[in-house]
Scaffold this motif. Structure first.
Motif, short mmCIF file in Angstrom:
data_model
loop_
_atom_site.label_atom_id
_atom_site.label_comp_id
_atom_site.label_asym_id
_atom_site.label_seq_id
_atom_site.Cartn_x
_atom_site.Cartn_y
_atom_site.Cartn_z
N ILE A 1 0.87 -1.18 0.00
CA ILE A 1 0.00 0.00 0.00
C ILE A 1 0.90 1.22 0.00
CG2 ILE A 1 -1.70 1.31 1.33
CD1 ILE A 1 -2.83 -1.38 2.27
N GLY A 2 0.57 2.20 -0.85
CA GLY A 2 1.43 3.37 -0.94
C GLY A 2 0.67 4.66 -1.14
N VAL A 3 1.36 5.75 -0.80
CA VAL A 3 0.89 7.11 -1.07
C VAL A 3 2.10 7.87 -1.59
CG1 VAL A 3 0.01 9.26 -0.10
CG2 VAL A 3 -0.92 7.07 0.69
N GLY A 4 2.02 8.34 -2.84
CA GLY A 4 3.13 9.10 -3.42
C GLY A 4 4.42 8.33 -3.38
N GLY A 5 5.45 8.92 -2.75
CA GLY A 5 6.77 8.31 -2.69
C GLY A 5 6.99 7.35 -1.53
N THR A 6 5.92 6.91 -0.89
CA THR A 6 6.02 6.02 0.27
C THR A 6 5.18 4.78 0.04
OG1 THR A 6 6.26 7.94 1.73
CG2 THR A 6 5.66 5.87 2.77
N LYS A 7 5.70 3.61 0.45
CA LYS A 7 4.90 2.39 0.39
C LYS A 7 5.27 1.49 1.56
CE LYS A 7 7.93 -0.48 -2.52
NZ LYS A 7 8.00 -1.29 -3.73
N ILE A 8 4.34 0.60 1.90
CA ILE A 8 4.57 -0.38 2.95
C ILE A 8 4.16 -1.74 2.41
CG2 ILE A 8 2.33 0.01 4.05
CD1 ILE A 8 3.77 -0.46 6.77
N THR A 9 4.97 -2.76 2.70
CA THR A 9 4.74 -4.11 2.18
C THR A 9 4.84 -5.12 3.31
OG1 THR A 9 5.73 -3.48 0.07
CG2 THR A 9 5.55 -5.84 0.51
N THR A 10 3.98 -6.13 3.26
CA THR A 10 4.05 -7.25 4.20
C THR A 10 3.39 -8.47 3.57
OG1 THR A 10 3.77 -7.88 6.52
CG2 THR A 10 1.86 -6.87 5.44
N GLN A 11 3.51 -9.60 4.24
CA GLN A 11 2.77 -10.81 3.87
C GLN A 11 1.69 -11.02 4.91
OE1 GLN A 11 5.50 -14.09 3.34
NE2 GLN A 11 6.32 -13.21 1.46
N VAL A 12 0.49 -11.34 4.44
CA VAL A 12 -0.64 -11.43 5.35
C VAL A 12 -1.60 -12.54 4.89
CG1 VAL A 12 -1.95 -9.63 4.14
CG2 VAL A 12 -2.39 -10.05 6.54
N LYS A 13 -2.25 -13.18 5.87
CA LYS A 13 -3.26 -14.18 5.56
C LYS A 13 -4.46 -13.50 4.90
CE LYS A 13 -2.18 -17.30 9.35
NZ LYS A 13 -2.66 -17.88 10.61
N THR A 14 -5.14 -14.23 4.04
CA THR A 14 -6.31 -13.67 3.35
C THR A 14 -7.33 -13.14 4.35
OG1 THR A 14 -5.98 -15.16 1.47
CG2 THR A 14 -8.19 -14.23 1.73
N SER A 15 -7.56 -13.84 5.43
CA SER A 15 -8.57 -13.42 6.42
C SER A 15 -8.19 -12.13 7.13
CB SER A 15 -8.80 -14.53 7.45
OG SER A 15 -7.59 -14.84 8.11
N ASP A 16 -6.91 -11.74 7.08
CA ASP A 16 -6.46 -10.52 7.76
C ASP A 16 -6.24 -9.34 6.80
OD1 ASP A 16 -6.45 -11.84 10.20
OD2 ASP A 16 -4.36 -12.50 9.98
N LEU A 17 -6.50 -9.53 5.52
CA LEU A 17 -6.23 -8.47 4.53
C LEU A 17 -6.89 -7.15 4.89
CD1 LEU A 17 -6.41 -10.30 1.08
CD2 LEU A 17 -4.47 -8.97 1.95
N ASN A 18 -8.17 -7.19 5.22
CA ASN A 18 -8.91 -5.96 5.47
C ASN A 18 -8.35 -5.19 6.68
OD1 ASN A 18 -11.09 -4.12 4.90
ND2 ASN A 18 -12.10 -4.96 6.70
N ASN A 19 -8.17 -5.88 7.80
CA ASN A 19 -7.66 -5.20 9.00
C ASN A 19 -6.25 -4.66 8.80
OD1 ASN A 19 -10.02 -5.72 10.43
ND2 ASN A 19 -9.26 -7.63 11.27
N GLU A 20 -5.38 -5.47 8.21
CA GLU A 20 -4.00 -5.04 7.99
C GLU A 20 -3.93 -3.86 7.01
OE1 GLU A 20 -1.07 -6.02 9.37
OE2 GLU A 20 -2.17 -7.34 10.71
N SER A 21 -4.76 -3.90 5.98
CA SER A 21 -4.71 -2.85 4.96
C SER A 21 -5.06 -1.48 5.54
CB SER A 21 -5.64 -3.19 3.79
OG SER A 21 -7.00 -3.12 4.18
N LYS A 22 -6.01 -1.44 6.45
CA LYS A 22 -6.41 -0.16 7.06
C LYS A 22 -5.23 0.43 7.82
CE LYS A 22 -9.79 1.94 10.16
NZ LYS A 22 -10.42 2.89 9.26
N ILE A 23 -4.58 -0.38 8.64
CA ILE A 23 -3.43 0.10 9.43
C ILE A 23 -2.29 0.52 8.51
CG2 ILE A 23 -1.65 -0.65 11.07
CD1 ILE A 23 -3.91 -2.46 12.32
N MET A 24 -2.04 -0.27 7.47
CA MET A 24 -0.95 0.05 6.54
C MET A 24 -1.20 1.38 5.83
SD MET A 24 -0.33 -3.82 5.09
CE MET A 24 0.93 -3.41 3.87
#
Length: 166
Positions: A128-151
């Motif tokens: 997930i990124g905004v402009g010149g910044t991005k964050i990457t991780t590996q996550v279980k399918t069931s956790d995609l939604n929760n993790e994506s919000k924080i990221m």
């Protein structure tokens, strides 16, 4: 044999449903007011939720930890929030992405989310990124939604000090 096919179909349906919800969550979070930065690393200030810590850092990467989960926060201070340079470099790394979403807002800010399902059907690489910044991780399918919000909250909060841009 039939049970294997059935389980595979369930996993794909699960990913499809979870990714749809995740796309909406990331778009909503992208358009929310940025979280106030509460951490500093070098010339970068950013929001870090409770439970997260800085494990390591280099000029362009900050390794974050939350329990056993590791996140790579990449920062290019020469690109502003409207830049698509980091997004284009990210998608060029993959032959095929399972999810590739772009977001823009009234302030000309550019955001994105990519998801690549890994060989383990239940594990995904999400960026997930905004402009010149991005964050990457590996996550279980069931956790995609929760993790994506924080990221998205983390990358959306990144602010550079004057020294970082020089």
């Amino acid at each position: 044999m039939l049970s294997i096919l059935f389980l595979s179909a369930c996993n794909n349906a699960s990913f499809k449903e979870e990714s749809k919800v995740t796309i909406k969550t990331v778009k909503t979070t992208f358009n929310e007011k940025e979280k106030k930065p509460n951490k500093k690393s070098g010339n970068v200030n950013f929001y870090l939720p409770s439970g997260y810590s800085i494990k390591d850092q280099t000029p362009n990467n900050i390794i974050l930890q939350n329990g056993s989960d590791t996140y790579i926060l990449f920062i290019n201070p020469h690109e502003d929030t409207s830049s698509e340079v980091v997004y284009k470099a990210t998608i060029e790394q993959y032959k095929k992405l399972d999810t590739n979403e772009k977001y823009t807002n009234n302030e000309n800010k550019f955001g994105f989310m990519t998801i690549k399902q890994l060989k383990d059907d239940n594990l995904n690489e999400i960026t997930i990124g905004v402009g010149g910044t991005k964050i990457t991780t590996q996550v279980k399918t069931s956790d995609l939604n929760n993790e994506s919000k924080i990221m998205m909250q983390i990358v959306n909060s990144v602010k550079y000090t004057k020294e970082a841009k020089e």
